[in-house]
Design an enzyme around this catalytic site. Structure first.
Site, PDB file in Angstrom:
ATOM      1  N   ARG A 115      12.966 -12.826 -18.151  1.00  0.00           N
ATOM      2  CA  ARG A 115      12.675 -12.548 -19.536  1.00  0.00           C
ATOM      3  C   ARG A 115      13.923 -11.710 -20.123  1.00  0.00           C
ATOM      4  O   ARG A 115      14.020 -10.409 -19.549  1.00  0.00           O
ATOM      5  CB  ARG A 115      11.298 -12.005 -20.066  1.00  0.00           C
ATOM      6  CG  ARG A 115      11.123 -12.228 -21.456  1.00  0.00           C
ATOM      7  CD  ARG A 115       9.506 -11.978 -21.700  1.00  0.00           C
ATOM      8  NE  ARG A 115       8.676 -12.870 -20.985  1.00  0.00           N
ATOM      9  CZ  ARG A 115       8.389 -14.113 -21.507  1.00  0.00           C
ATOM     10  NH1 ARG A 115       8.880 -14.503 -22.608  1.00  0.00           N
ATOM     11  NH2 ARG A 115       7.667 -15.011 -20.920  1.00  0.00           N
ATOM     12  N   THR A 141      16.205 -10.217 -26.253  1.00  0.00           N
ATOM     13  CA  THR A 141      15.735 -11.438 -27.200  1.00  0.00           C
ATOM     14  C   THR A 141      14.103 -11.665 -26.707  1.00  0.00           C
ATOM     15  O   THR A 141      13.607 -12.524 -27.493  1.00  0.00           O
ATOM     16  CB  THR A 141      16.609 -12.654 -26.842  1.00  0.00           C
ATOM     17  OG1 THR A 141      16.397 -13.280 -25.194  1.00  0.00           O
ATOM     18  CG2 THR A 141      18.046 -12.461 -27.171  1.00  0.00           C
ATOM     19  N   ASP A 154       2.641 -11.013  -6.423  1.00  0.00           N
ATOM     20  CA  ASP A 154       2.498  -9.719  -5.571  1.00  0.00           C
ATOM     21  C   ASP A 154       1.332  -9.882  -4.397  1.00  0.00           C
ATOM     22  O   ASP A 154       1.669  -9.398  -3.090  1.00  0.00           O
ATOM     23  CB  ASP A 154       1.913  -8.541  -6.445  1.00  0.00           C
ATOM     24  CG  ASP A 154       3.146  -7.881  -7.377  1.00  0.00           C
ATOM     25  OD1 ASP A 154       4.252  -8.001  -6.839  1.00  0.00           O
ATOM     26  OD2 ASP A 154       2.609  -7.327  -8.179  1.00  0.00           O
ATOM     27  N   ASP A 167      -1.796 -10.438 -10.203  1.00  0.00           N
ATOM     28  CA  ASP A 167      -0.331 -10.893  -9.992  1.00  0.00           C
ATOM     29  C   ASP A 167      -0.291 -11.784  -8.636  1.00  0.00           C
ATOM     30  O   ASP A 167      -0.478 -11.334  -7.556  1.00  0.00           O
ATOM     31  CB  ASP A 167       0.679  -9.879 -10.061  1.00  0.00           C
ATOM     32  CG  ASP A 167       1.931 -10.369 -10.167  1.00  0.00           C
ATOM     33  OD1 ASP A 167       2.505 -11.028  -9.187  1.00  0.00           O
ATOM     34  OD2 ASP A 167       2.676  -9.975 -11.053  1.00  0.00           O
TER      35      ASP A 167
END
Length: 210
Positions: free
Chosen positions: A105, A109, A204, A201
């Site tokens: 990401r 933006t 992870d 996660d």
């Protein structure tokens, strides 16, 4: 477009997803569970593969039966967590081709940017199953599917373990032609865009990182 969303209710899948959620599940067990669930889900995801009539000689007589009609498949894990689902899929479909797509990401933006993409040469001729354990906001999944469509891929399915309603809504809005398969549909996203109750996660937990 909820008719394109398939949530699994098989007892074995539900049982294994419960073990997957447990914070005390070890990295080794987590990896094994992700692979096992992916393999079980593959049965339904490939239900519409076409068949052809064949004659097979058994030790007793000729059998008029069915075999796959040779439709080409590819699976594309979204890096990195999607890698955990590959082994389960390839155990069931050993001849499947595997592509990889990586996104990050952009901090300015806030849009997904493709940083890696390696596909089979004939991927545009194949039916593609995109793999990612978690469908949270749907941003990465939607972007990955968009990047694949830009490469001429027309037949795409998305397969995940846990989905949030927000992610399902985003994906069905952006790509109404893509069927979504998930092992569980959870309650919501929290303020940090984590799925609740979720499983933490996935990357992870798969790779033993924090």
């Amino acid at each position: 477009m909820e008719e394109n969303v398939f949530v699994f209710d098989h007892p074995l899948i539900q049982h294994k997803v419960s073990l997957l959620r447990d914070k005390n599940t070890s990295t080794k067990e987590f990896r094994e569970l992700v692979s096992e669930i992916a393999m079980l889900m593959a049965y339904e995801v490939t239900r519409d593969l076409p068949l052809k009539d064949v004659d097979i000689e058994t030790p007793v007589a000729m059998a008029h039966t069915k075999m796959l009609a040779g439709k080409k498949l590819a699976i594309v894990p979204i890096l990195r967590a999607g890698l955990g689902m590959v082994d389960g899929m390839t155990q069931l479909i050993p001849n499947v081709r595997v592509g990889h797509i990586g996104l990050y990401r952009d901090p300015v933006t806030v849009q997904p940017v493709e940083y890696y993409c390696k596909m089979p040469e004939d991927v545009a001729e194949r039916d593609v199953i995109v793999l990612d354990p978690m469908l949270a906001t749907g941003g990465s999944a939607s972007a990955a599917i968009g990047f694949l469509k830009d490469r001429g891929i027309k037949h795409i399915k998305f397969m995940c373990l846990i989905a949030a309603p927000e992610g399902i809504a985003r994906l069905t809005k952006d790509h109404p032609d893509v069927k979504i398969f998930c092992a569980a549909k959870d309650e919501k996203l929290n303020e940090h865009s984590y799925i609740v109750p979720g499983l933490g996660d996935a990357g992870d937990r798969l790779f033993g990182t924090n």
